[in-house]
Each structure stands twice: as C-alpha cells, then as structure tokens.
Design an enzyme around this catalytic site. Sequence first.
Site, PDB file in Angstrom:
ATOM      1  N   GLY A 147      48.354 -42.842 -41.738  1.00 17.52           N
ATOM      2  CA  GLY A 147      46.998 -42.520 -41.258  1.00 17.52           C
ATOM      3  C   GLY A 147      45.946 -42.414 -42.353  1.00 17.52           C
ATOM      4  O   GLY A 147      44.836 -41.942 -42.109  1.00 17.52           O
ATOM      5  N   LYS A 148      46.247 -42.865 -43.535  1.00 19.22           N
ATOM      6  CA  LYS A 148      45.322 -42.722 -44.678  1.00 19.22           C
ATOM      7  C   LYS A 148      43.987 -43.432 -44.418  1.00 19.22           C
ATOM      8  O   LYS A 148      42.929 -42.858 -44.612  1.00 19.22           O
ATOM      9  CB  LYS A 148      45.959 -43.295 -45.963  1.00 19.22           C
ATOM     10  CG  LYS A 148      47.282 -42.646 -46.331  1.00 19.22           C
ATOM     11  CD  LYS A 148      47.877 -43.256 -47.586  1.00 19.22           C
ATOM     12  CE  LYS A 148      48.285 -44.707 -47.456  1.00 19.22           C
ATOM     13  NZ  LYS A 148      49.326 -44.966 -46.430  1.00 19.22           N
ATOM     14  N   THR A 149      44.082 -44.688 -44.000  1.00 17.47           N
ATOM     15  CA  THR A 149      42.852 -45.460 -43.781  1.00 17.47           C
ATOM     16  C   THR A 149      42.033 -44.845 -42.654  1.00 17.47           C
ATOM     17  O   THR A 149      40.822 -44.647 -42.784  1.00 17.47           O
ATOM     18  CB  THR A 149      43.209 -46.934 -43.455  1.00 17.47           C
ATOM     19  OG1 THR A 149      43.911 -47.479 -44.572  1.00 17.47           O
ATOM     20  CG2 THR A 149      41.965 -47.766 -43.200  1.00 17.47           C
ATOM     21  N   GLY A 199      50.412 -41.229 -48.824  1.00 20.41           N
ATOM     22  CA  GLY A 199      51.361 -41.135 -47.710  1.00 20.41           C
ATOM     23  C   GLY A 199      51.944 -42.506 -47.427  1.00 20.41           C
ATOM     24  O   GLY A 199      51.492 -43.516 -47.975  1.00 20.41           O
ATOM     25  N   LEU A 200      52.930 -42.505 -46.564  1.00 20.25           N
ATOM     26  CA  LEU A 200      53.601 -43.759 -46.207  1.00 20.25           C
ATOM     27  C   LEU A 200      52.640 -44.735 -45.540  1.00 20.25           C
ATOM     28  O   LEU A 200      51.604 -44.323 -44.981  1.00 20.25           O
ATOM     29  CB  LEU A 200      54.746 -43.475 -45.223  1.00 20.25           C
ATOM     30  CG  LEU A 200      55.960 -42.711 -45.756  1.00 20.25           C
ATOM     31  CD1 LEU A 200      56.873 -42.333 -44.581  1.00 20.25           C
ATOM     32  CD2 LEU A 200      56.720 -43.558 -46.770  1.00 20.25           C
ATOM     33  N   SER A 201      52.982 -46.007 -45.561  1.00 20.29           N
ATOM     34  CA  SER A 201      52.215 -47.001 -44.817  1.00 20.29           C
ATOM     35  C   SER A 201      52.240 -46.623 -43.330  1.00 20.29           C
ATOM     36  O   SER A 201      53.304 -46.321 -42.784  1.00 20.29           O
ATOM     37  CB  SER A 201      52.843 -48.385 -45.019  1.00 20.29           C
ATOM     38  OG  SER A 201      52.154 -49.338 -44.252  1.00 20.29           O
ATOM     39  N   GLY A 202      51.079 -46.595 -42.723  1.00 23.58           N
ATOM     40  CA  GLY A 202      50.997 -46.241 -41.308  1.00 23.58           C
ATOM     41  C   GLY A 202      50.884 -44.760 -41.038  1.00 23.58           C
ATOM     42  O   GLY A 202      50.808 -44.336 -39.877  1.00 23.58           O
ATOM     43  N   SER A 220      50.376 -44.702 -53.099  1.00 21.25           N
ATOM     44  CA  SER A 220      50.597 -43.980 -54.370  1.00 21.25           C
ATOM     45  C   SER A 220      51.878 -43.133 -54.304  1.00 21.25           C
ATOM     46  O   SER A 220      51.810 -41.910 -54.292  1.00 21.25           O
ATOM     47  CB  SER A 220      49.378 -43.140 -54.747  1.00 21.25           C
ATOM     48  OG  SER A 220      48.787 -42.459 -53.672  1.00 21.25           O
TER      49      SER A 220
HETATM   50  P1  ADP Z   1      47.736 -46.081 -43.434  1.00 19.28           P
HETATM   51  O1  ADP Z   1      46.342 -46.322 -43.948  1.00 19.28           O
HETATM   52  O2  ADP Z   1      48.315 -44.790 -43.914  1.00 19.28           O
HETATM   53  O3  ADP Z   1      48.650 -47.248 -43.669  1.00 19.28           O
HETATM   54  P2  ADP Z   1      46.532 -46.410 -40.835  1.00 19.28           P
HETATM   55  O4  ADP Z   1      45.343 -45.475 -40.900  1.00 19.28           O
HETATM   56  O5  ADP Z   1      46.264 -47.870 -41.072  1.00 19.28           O
HETATM   57  O6  ADP Z   1      47.651 -45.889 -41.850  1.00 19.28           O
HETATM   58  O7  ADP Z   1      47.264 -46.255 -39.430  1.00 19.28           O
HETATM   59  C1  ADP Z   1      47.603 -44.987 -38.907  1.00 19.28           C
HETATM   60  C2  ADP Z   1      47.916 -45.081 -37.419  1.00 19.28           C
HETATM   61  O8  ADP Z   1      48.290 -43.785 -36.943  1.00 19.28           O
HETATM   62  C3  ADP Z   1      46.702 -45.521 -36.588  1.00 19.28           C
HETATM   63  O9  ADP Z   1      47.173 -46.384 -35.574  1.00 19.28           O
HETATM   64  C4  ADP Z   1      46.200 -44.196 -35.982  1.00 19.28           C
HETATM   65  O10 ADP Z   1      45.538 -44.384 -34.763  1.00 19.28           O
HETATM   66  C5  ADP Z   1      47.492 -43.386 -35.822  1.00 19.28           C
HETATM   67  N1  ADP Z   1      47.298 -41.913 -35.860  1.00 19.28           N
HETATM   68  C6  ADP Z   1      47.786 -41.027 -34.982  1.00 19.28           C
HETATM   69  N2  ADP Z   1      47.416 -39.762 -35.286  1.00 19.28           N
HETATM   70  C7  ADP Z   1      46.656 -39.854 -36.381  1.00 19.28           C
HETATM   71  C8  ADP Z   1      45.973 -38.879 -37.177  1.00 19.28           C
HETATM   72  N3  ADP Z   1      46.001 -37.559 -36.907  1.00 19.28           N
HETATM   73  N4  ADP Z   1      45.297 -39.321 -38.251  1.00 19.28           N
HETATM   74  C9  ADP Z   1      45.269 -40.649 -38.549  1.00 19.28           C
HETATM   75  N5  ADP Z   1      45.886 -41.607 -37.851  1.00 19.28           N
HETATM   76  C10 ADP Z   1      46.597 -41.229 -36.762  1.00 19.28           C
END
Ligand code: ADP
Length: 189
Positions: free
Chosen positions: A17-19, A12-15, A86
């Site tokens: 929620g993957k991590t 998925g896109l950056s931000g 990815s």
């Molecule tokens: P990524 O790893 O995709 O770059 P992050 O996990 O670092 O994204 O950040 C995702 C952000 O979205 C966090 O601030 C998180 O609190 C928020 N968020 C909101 N809803 C959700 C959800 N259902 N699952 C995961 N993250 C979420």
Amino acid sequence: MKNLGFTLWFTGLSGAGKTTISQGVALELKARGSRVEILDGDVVRTHLSQGLGFSKQDRDTNVCRIGFVASLLSRNQVVAIVAAISPFRDSRAQVRQMNDNFIEVYVKASLEACEQRDVKGLYALARAGKIPEFTGIDSPYEEPLNPEIVCNTQQENITESINKVIKYLETREYIRATSVSSEKPSLTA
Ligand code: ADP
C-alpha cells in the site's frame, strides 16, 4: 511549527500500500499548501536508477540515490515522499542518516495478503520463476524495528492509513493542525 521540509519514507512489501497511501498523503499536504515531491520506487527505476537490478548491492544503490534526492528536496523545504520497498535495514539506516527530518512509515501487510492482492501481477510471475530475487519470495524483507509510524493495511482502510500519517505530522508539528475544535478557545472571545 517547525516549517521544515521532511522526508516521509514508506517501506513495505510490494502491494502493501505504499503508493496508495503516499499519493493520498501527498494530495492532503498539497491541499494544505505544502510543496511535495513523490519519489516512487517503480518510477525512479526508469530514470534515476535505470539499469540497476535487484541484487542487494543494486537495491542498496537505488535506495541510497533516492535518499540523496530526498535530502536535497527536504533541505529546501519540500516534503519528500518516498515509496520504495527498501527491504534492507542497513540501507534504510543509511538514508535516515542522510536526512535531518526522517519519518519512516512501515506499510505492513503479510506476504499472503500482498500476494492475494497481487495488484501488479508480479507475485504470480515471481512464483512462476519469471522474476528472480523478488522481495518476500526469494529475496528478504527486513521489517523495520522502530518505525515512526506503522500502517497496517490489513486492518485499516486507505483513509485511516492516510489520516494516521497526517495526524502524526500534526502532532509532531511538521504541519499545522487544521481542526478548529482542537484549538484552545480565546480568553478574550
Ligand atoms: P505498493 O505501492 O506497496 O506496491 P500499492 O499501493 O500499489 O502497493 O497497492 C496496494 C493495494 O492495497 C491497493 O490495491 C489498495 O487499494 C489496497 N489497500 C487496502 N487497504 C489499504 C490501505 N489501508 N492502504 C493502502 N492500500 C490499501
């Protein structure tokens, strides 16, 4: 029960929620006794893929390396959890081929939502032209066409997204269901 290792691949896109989701899922699986390793794109790039850039070729190499490590782990009964943008369908298809038990999780959020969250401040930098080839801005993200799981993080909260993944793993018997109420009553009881 399959009692196998498997690869959970968050894309998925950056931000998106993957991590966040992958860490929650890892905690739950560890609490249930699984051996788990997280391969996070950001971390991997400082070790396994140090020196690689963000061209399609380098991104494919990065994804392929992560897929290879995931296959080594999962064939040894470890749950390999990958959190990596990815962005390209063909490289995701390639790592699927490399892993026997491959579960693709599309962590879905619009570019606008991710940009508004801007968890790491990267979108602002990308918009300012300070990060070239940023996914969603000037590098494509190819949505999965047939992922096993979709976590729509604009509609679900974090707990709901984590539970959705755990439920899938239970239903497909990758892990044992813990809920007592779902067990059939014993005839001799
Ligand atoms: P990524 O790893 O995709 O770059 P992050 O996990 O670092 O994204 O950040 C995702 C952000 O979205 C966090 O601030 C998180 O609190 C928020 N968020 C909101 N809803 C959700 C959800 N259902 N699952 C995961 N993250 C979420």
